[in-house]
Design an enzyme around this catalytic site. Structure first.
Site, PDB file in Angstrom:
ATOM      1  N   CYS A   7       0.813  -1.352  -0.011  1.00  0.00           N
ATOM      2  CA  CYS A   7      -0.046   0.148   0.174  1.00  0.00           C
ATOM      3  C   CYS A   7       0.960   1.318   0.125  1.00  0.00           C
ATOM      4  CB  CYS A   7      -1.034  -0.046   1.170  1.00  0.00           C
ATOM      5  SG  CYS A   7      -1.484  -1.570   1.658  1.00  0.00           S
ATOM      6  N   ASN A  17      -3.272  -8.563   7.572  1.00  0.00           N
ATOM      7  CA  ASN A  17      -2.625  -8.443   9.071  1.00  0.00           C
ATOM      8  C   ASN A  17      -3.693  -9.178   9.973  1.00  0.00           C
ATOM      9  OD1 ASN A  17       0.218  -7.226   9.580  1.00  0.00           O
ATOM     10  ND2 ASN A  17      -0.756  -6.193   7.999  1.00  0.00           N
TER      11      ASN A  17
END
Lengths: 466, 466
Positions: free
Chosen positions: B54, B318
């Site tokens: 990202c 995550n």
């Protein structure tokens, strides 16, 4: 003398107080019912209607250029919408049995009774003004009303000295400290508590303390003001505690407010332990079919502790007004309560809380675990990632979220809204760890600070599972 | 050839993929179980572990100075924590019946089987690379990996021309448009859809369109790229559609990604309609006791529509890794699903969404009302109060919140978190009107924009009550 009704089929709504709650109620009622169905008379003792008291520190500090920007709707605008708003007219008595109020023109002294079918009490709050020698001396100012703000600005314009003492270190105190810094003053904040921002736990208040000193503000904690000292000219010259004197060219009182309920009390209406009016969920005064109350003069249910609190905040007042206006006009709405969210800033320091502090939890009979974490507003590698500290309280065993406090820089304060919604939904901290919060490097680390705190809180709850 | 176990009492966990989901799983498992209980072998075919994909647009754009800042944990750091991470090693086959994987060293070509007791599949996603003539020409770049980012930066350094064409106008496309603007390029975005940001409804995408043009970006909508044109030197010289050619010194492909599940498919593991692996709530591959999967290669449950979606986002990866690591190590955790929150920006334009767009709601069989409001990030009178547009979807009759989209400036994007939590809690828009959100003039109008939208949505639900 009693004013007569315009017609038997037209009900009359009387509103006491022309600010957020009262005029929101009046406006909402007017939206739902036309003048042929509902006559609306509102009394306001001051010079202004519907103004943003929360904006006063920013006007004094110069961020807002003129007083008029803080006025959401003038008396003329309200009248144009069919509300008979009578300014400079103070209600001096509520005759509940007779269904009427007595109002006095503040300028002329003329008094008259006005009967009502429905009554809304929105008398607001009054600033706590300590009973100290010298507190009325020139140069000592409260900041509750626009008149207060103008008087303070007039004093600043007329005063050569640049030493300001702010008494109190709650929201108003820290915001006024920022305002005076912005005006170029040397600022001392004298605070009765161990740390500023008693609306936070002391460990979080300590972070505010450090940051305020970093801004050049002199923080004096654990210091009760005992007197205001004046000079030969009668003007303030210092603020005195038992231990010391703090020279002052201007003094700002920012100690907080109390519900303005003397009128309600005299009328025998029910008050709670914080001296605010007690209402039901429709904002109707308990035990009274045709009387509603809202805004800074009522107590609100804290949804986390299950107890009543007094919170003077424009956003609640506006919501109360909406609910009252709907119900007065025969609609249906409720105000379920609050979770105790508040945000503020001192220069670039952001401060936020929602839910219970440790002492609130204890008072409510709740056992809890606390965790505190450090994180950043953006991905650590992104420019201007600002540090923030998040403290989280969760109930022992159940893991229910009880409260969040945040102290940080840009991007810190409004993150508290995540916790405010989670509190409203009675989420556990474990449920919170799965929340799908917005992530992109300019806006958050991959684990949002709130999620980092929730994960640590889950571990703390497990550890204290017994 | 098969590698033998170190000991019968030590289980072996094999992880395929050394990025967010895989290495989070490995790290969490290692925290819970030591090397004498659990051996952890992880395979990563690339040069890097645990990097922030990202963050690549911000590195390319110059906001992040070096590649290494995007690496959360190096292979050496993982190894120091007791994870046998083998870089440049690609798993080429999963033998589910035999409980083993075949891996090949990318550089040497050497292959070996490694048996597992427990397997984690975290193979990520691969960028959609359209099968166009010229797509492999020098000067045409994807931005999925750090190698891609470095290659693009090398091209920028070596290229004199300043014309960039970005293909695609989703999150990656608009972020890369910003990156190229920041690098001083003349940017054209060629977009197949009617408006940029197809993750928003077209009426909200139109606001992004206007803002991008305001930033000097040339937006070409409704335009499918049919070819990449090259010059005599073999380098890219233009991007072609059926209608036109757009001169380009560099082309960035930002069309989105698909789950990388060829390996899983060949092994007979269950894939969903978006080609992602299907898991249960503990992130275990459906029907397989000892195989887990997470990150960009799985489908996730959308809690609002009740259907599976594919969302490639580091924050989900995550969370998956945490859940998998706990379960692999004999703990217990679940990933309940997503509500579809995403935030992004193009220069100072902020874009956010959560929940369902109109077409998502229709596809899910939901009837809905929509409202759109204009508000500001701060009190209107406060400096730098920035405009924002909020669109809200609520279910017809029940009034349940279905989705929120926000386009605005500073303070717009992260407000979507309020709606994300409300969606998770299945709140109605009427319940939302009472939310106790943080209010102070520097942070919000007295009615937060989300509350303004909720109030209007309540009215729309009532109006469509039939």
């Amino acid at each position: 003398m009693s004013m007569s009704r315009t017609s038997r089929s037209t009900e009359r709504l009387v509103v006491i107080g022309g600010d957020a709650a009262g005029m929101s109620a009046a406006s909402q009622a007017r939206r739902l019912k036309g003048p042929d169905e509902l006559e609306i008379v509102a009394f306001e003792r001051g010079h202004f209607s519907s103004f943003s008291a929360c904006g006063i520190p920013y006007w004094v500090g110069g961020d807002v250029a003129t007083r008029d920007e803080l006025i959401a709707r003038t008396p003329e605008e309200h009248r144009a919408r069919g509300i008979d708003l009578r300014m400079r007219t103070e209600v001096t008595e509520i005759d509940v049995a007779g269904g009427r109020v007595r109002a006095r023109n503040v300028d002329s002294g003329a008094e008259a009774w006005t009967s009502y079918d429905k009554l809304v009490i929105a008398t607001g709050a009054r600033p706590i003004r300590p009973d100290l020698p010298g507190v009325d001396a020139p140069g000592v100012h409260g900041v509750q009303t626009l008149d207060d703000g103008q008087a303070l600005l007039d004093t600043l314009a007329a005063t050569k000295g640049r030493r300001a003492v702010v008494v109190g270190a709650g929201y108003i105190g820290v915001e006024m400290a920022e305002a005076m810094i912005n005006r170029g003053y040397e600022v001392t904040v004298v605070n009765r508590g161990k740390e500023p921002m008693a609306t936070l736990d002391p460990d979080m208040g300590r972070l505010v303390h450090g940051a305020m000193e970093g801004l050049g503000i002199t923080m004096v904690n654990d210091a009760g003001v005992t007197k205001i000292l004046t000079g030969d000219d009668g003007r303030v010259r210092a603020v005195g505690t038992d231990a010391a004197e703090y020279p002052a060219d201007v003094v700002v009182l920012g100690i907080g407010v109390r519900p303005e309920t003397a009128l309600a009390k005299a009328a025998g209406l029910p008050l709670g332990e914080h001296a605010g009016l007690l209402t039901d969920l429709a904002m109707r005064v308990r035990g009274h079919e045709n009387i509603w109350a809202g805004g800074d003069c009522v107590e609100v249910l804290d949804l986390v502790s299950g107890q009543e609190r007094h919170i003077a905040l424009g956003t609640h007042a506006n919501k109360h007004g909406q609910v009252i206006g709907s119900n007065v006009a025969g609609g249906y709405a409720t105000f379920p309560g609050v979770v105790g969210t508040a945000v503020s800033k001192v220069c670039d320091l952001e401060i936020a809380r929602t839910g219970l502090r440790e002492k609130d939890a204890r008072r409510a009979g709740l056992q809890y675990v606390t965790v505190t974490i450090e994180s950043t507003s953006r991905a650590g590698y992104y420019p201007n990632a600002a540090p923030m500290t998040v403290k989280m309280l969760a109930e022992r065993r159940t893991g229910r979220l009880l409260g969040v406090q945040i102290v940080g820089r840009e991007g810190a304060a409004k993150r508290v809204d995540i916790a405010a919604v989670a509190l409203t939904a009675r989420m556990t901290v474990e449920e919170m760890t799965a929340l799908d919060l917005g992530y992109a490097p300019p806006f958050s680390p991959v684990w949002d600070p709130i999620l980092v705190a929730a994960r640590k809180a889950v571990a703390a709850v497990r550890k204290n599972a017994g």
